[in-house]
Every structure is written in C-alpha cells, then in structure tokens.
Design an enzyme around this catalytic site. Structure first.
Site, PDB file in Angstrom:
ATOM      1  CG  HIS A  31      -2.086  -0.910   1.108  1.00  0.00           C
ATOM      2  ND1 HIS A  31      -2.778  -1.396   2.182  1.00  0.00           N
ATOM      3  CD2 HIS A  31      -2.695  -1.443   0.015  1.00  0.00           C
ATOM      4  CE1 HIS A  31      -3.750  -2.182   1.774  1.00  0.00           C
ATOM      5  NE2 HIS A  31      -3.715  -2.232   0.461  1.00  0.00           N
TER       6      HIS A  31
ATOM      7  CD  GLU B 264       3.706   1.671  10.320  1.00  0.00           C
ATOM      8  OE1 GLU B 264       4.380   1.111  11.187  1.00  0.00           O
ATOM      9  OE2 GLU B 264       3.808   1.422   9.098  1.00  0.00           O
TER      10      GLU B 264
ATOM     11  CG  ASP C 245      -7.144   4.472   6.089  1.00  0.00           C
ATOM     12  OD1 ASP C 245      -8.159   4.025   6.631  1.00  0.00           O
ATOM     13  OD2 ASP C 245      -6.788   4.148   4.941  1.00  0.00           O
TER      14      ASP C 245
END
Lengths: 172, 172, 172
Positions: free
Chosen positions: A51, A63, A85
């Site tokens: 991704h 992250e 997300d």
C-alpha cells in the site's frame, strides 16, 4: 481548499480510503498517511508495504495505533495534509487495551483547534446491520457510533462514501 | 432518458428492485428482466413465477446465473431496457463455483461500450454492519464491495435506495 | 413547520433519536415522547428515567409497546408533536407475540389522515450488513425493511441520519 477537519465515513470495501486519498492529493503539498493499524505478522507487513508503494513518493507514513491525539498534533503541517486511516482501527486498539474511549475521543477533539494543518479522518459505519449476537461486537458498534458522531460534530466536512462515491453530510 | 448503465444500490428489503422496475417502466418500449437467481426448489420456482406475473405483460424474463457478460450482450436492445436483478446473487453464484470474480467483473464492464441499449443493475450494499465472524461472509463482503465500486465507476448513474427512496450518488 | 408524518431512519448509535428530538423541539408547543420499549428490569427502568430527565420539562412521556395505532391516535395534538421512538422496537414486540406485522403496519398507516397533529417516527435501518445466519434475524430484517418502506411511502418527510447528520430522502 481542504476543511481543517474532514470525516470520510463508509462501509467495508466502500472505497472510502481511496476517496480520502484522492481528496488529500487534490491539494498541493506533502501528504502524510497516518496508519492506526498494528502490524501483527509478516503477511500484514507485506500488505502495508505494498500500500505504501501504491501511494507513491508524495506520501510519507506515520504509524501510531494508540496515542492518536499527541502524534496527530506533532505531525500536522500547514502546507500539507494528514490522512488518518482509520478511526475504527484506533477504537479497536483502545478497546483491546481497556482504554477509556470517551476520554480518548475528547482528547482527540481537543487537539483540533491547535492543529497546524488540515486532517482527513477515515472511519467505518458499522451500525446498519442486524444487532450482533456477540456482546463485544455490540459494544464495539455502540462505541464506533458514538465516536463517529463526536468527530462529525467537530468536523467542518463530512462525507458518506458508498461504492466509491461520496454523499455530503456536512459542508463548510 | 435512461443512462446507458445505471446502478441501483441498497440494503435487503430496501425497495431497490421495485425502484429499478419503476425506473425501467418510466421509458417506452419493452422491458427485459434479467434474473441471476438460481431456481433450486419448487418453492422458489413458485415465488419466481409470482414475481413474473406481478411485473405484467410488458416484461419478458431471461435467466442466467453465471454468464452475465455474454448473455447481457445478446439480450440488450436499443428500444427497451434490461434490468439485471441482481449483481449480488451473480457474485454468490461465481464464488460458489470458484470462478475468478475480478476477471468476471472485468468481462462484464468490457461489454458496456458495445451494449445495444440501456441496462439497470441492482446490487446489495452489505458492508455497513459489524465485521462478520464467518470467513466466507467476510470474503463475500469484500468481493461485493469491490464489484459495486467497479460497476459504479463504469456506470453513468448510481442511486442508493433506502426505504424505497433514492439518493443520487452519480448522475450523467 | 413540521410535516404531518416524518420518518427518521438510521443505524445503531447514529444519533437518529437525538436528531428527531431536536426536530421536535424546533417547533413551539409541547413534545410527547412515545416510547415503544418494554421495561423489563430495574437497570432499564433507571436508564429510561435518566433519558426522561435529560429531555427536560417540555417533554411528557407515553409508553406503549404494542398498540401503537390506537394510542398514537389518542395522544396526537394539534399544537405540539409526538415523537415515536422507535418503530424497530415496536416491530420486535409484535414479532415476539406473533402479531400480524403487515396488518399492524396497515392499521398504523390508516391512522395518519386523522391524526390531530404532527408525528415523528424513529426507525432503524438494519439491512445493510451481510445476510444473518440466524433465521429469526433474517425474518426481522425483512419485516423491518418492509415496515420502513411502508412508513416512508406514507410520510411527507424522510431523513436518513448517519453520524448525527441527516440526508434528505423525501421532502414535502
């Protein structure tokens, strides 16, 4: 121009993340992908890596599965955009560790007025099926609904995505 | 005038098929009901028969559970409309026989530019509940979401139906 | 001015009841909260009591789990509004006692032309997840969809609420 806070709601495989990505890329400047997923095995690491490559060089990645408020505050930038997300995975991480969801939601919303630049949140709508038989699933559904309502109330723009296409729930 | 390709999305018992039927009947000319359901027992045969009588003499019926692309191409007509009810059952038939869903989706979309007349697809939105515990249900949910996104991207008109009422997601 | 009959649809924890309450309070005059929930234990009684206090002095409460048509007819008033919360619990009560749902729906809709004043119905959309494995859940989903369609067809205004925000499905 992007609203200070945008919420993109949608179902599983509704195209909500891709829509959010296009929205972020419609602006000039750097794009920061804020992943709340926890990488638990190699297969997932590979998928995340794929991704990342798909998003291309305009994107950098942050992250953070738990401390969304503090990290978001530190990564937001005036000349770019942060795409978180997603809120549903964050909620799932909070619940797994018995964190206080209402408190965490409040802490997140409290960061909004002082964010250096725009942020787009992606979140799942999970309350439109039959009542789940599993008690934890019912609690998750309730918490997810409350979280979405709270973020939607604080956001300037809210879109509901189905089959990749947006319906506007709130506009600046 | 009907768009070349229309997608009507909705939940179970949302009135999406009835809405699609009214849309088809709003045009002059013959209406072709393209059923993707497989008739597996007498009870179902009776039900299908009842629905056929309900639709009335303006409608003819085509039944094809699997080869939607080839059959659609052959039945589309310039002076009428084809209503495919529904994509979700087609997907279910494909998965049951281990067909490649991505390939079948691509083959379906490839027929669009050469169709002789307008087609209306009905499809279920199934991704707005809690994550299913059953792995096959999760896979079905993912495939259905991807199929809906692909058809929506190729369609000129997309409507989301709730309680029998449409919201426009995309218009020509 | 409120429409004679309004339907507010939404998922679990979508903010649909709160939205319906605000809608009711946007009008002058008394507000009647029509609860269809059955109080089955002390915990629930406490919760219901808390909600009642939350709504404040402008609201009075009527409780009727089954005979919605007759009670609604008797409580509707010209200078105020009745908020029925919710149709899905009413359906659940009907099904538990093996009442004829189609007949009850028809009886409810038959009261609409003669109601003394406006009524707002709240109802759950439950058909947007994967097909439930449980047969009763499937039947409930079908009945809920049919009930929502019937009320939506008879109502002058229908809104779909997600994350506390309305999308208009039907307007007078």
């Amino acid at each position: 121009m992007l609203a200070p806070v945008t919420l993109i709601l949608g179902g599983a495989r509704s195209g909500k993340s891709r829509y959010a990505q296009h929205l972020a890329e419609s602006q000039p400047g750097p794009c920061i992908y804020f992943a709340t997923a926890e990488i638990r095995d190699e297969e997932m690491a590979d998928r995340v890596d794929l991704h990342r490559k798909d998003r291309g060089p305009r994107w950098s990645t942050v992250e953070e599965p738990l401390d969304l408020p503090v990290t978001l505050h530190s990564v937001a930038i005036a000349d770019g955009v942060v795409l978180v997300d997603c809120l549903t995975l964050w909620l799932s991480n909070l619940m797994e560790r018995d964190h206080d969801v209402a408190e965490a939601t409040e802490a997140l919303i409290a960061t909004f007025p002082a964010l250096a630049g725009p942020v787009i949140f992606v979140s799942n709508e999970v309350g439109l099926g039959i009542v789940p038989e599993n008690a934890l699933a019912r609690r998750f559904r309730d918490e997810a609904g409350r979280l979405n309502q709270a973020i939607a109330a604080a956001a300037q723009r809210v879109e509901f995505v189905a089959a990749g296409l947006p319906m506007t729930l709130k506009a600046p």
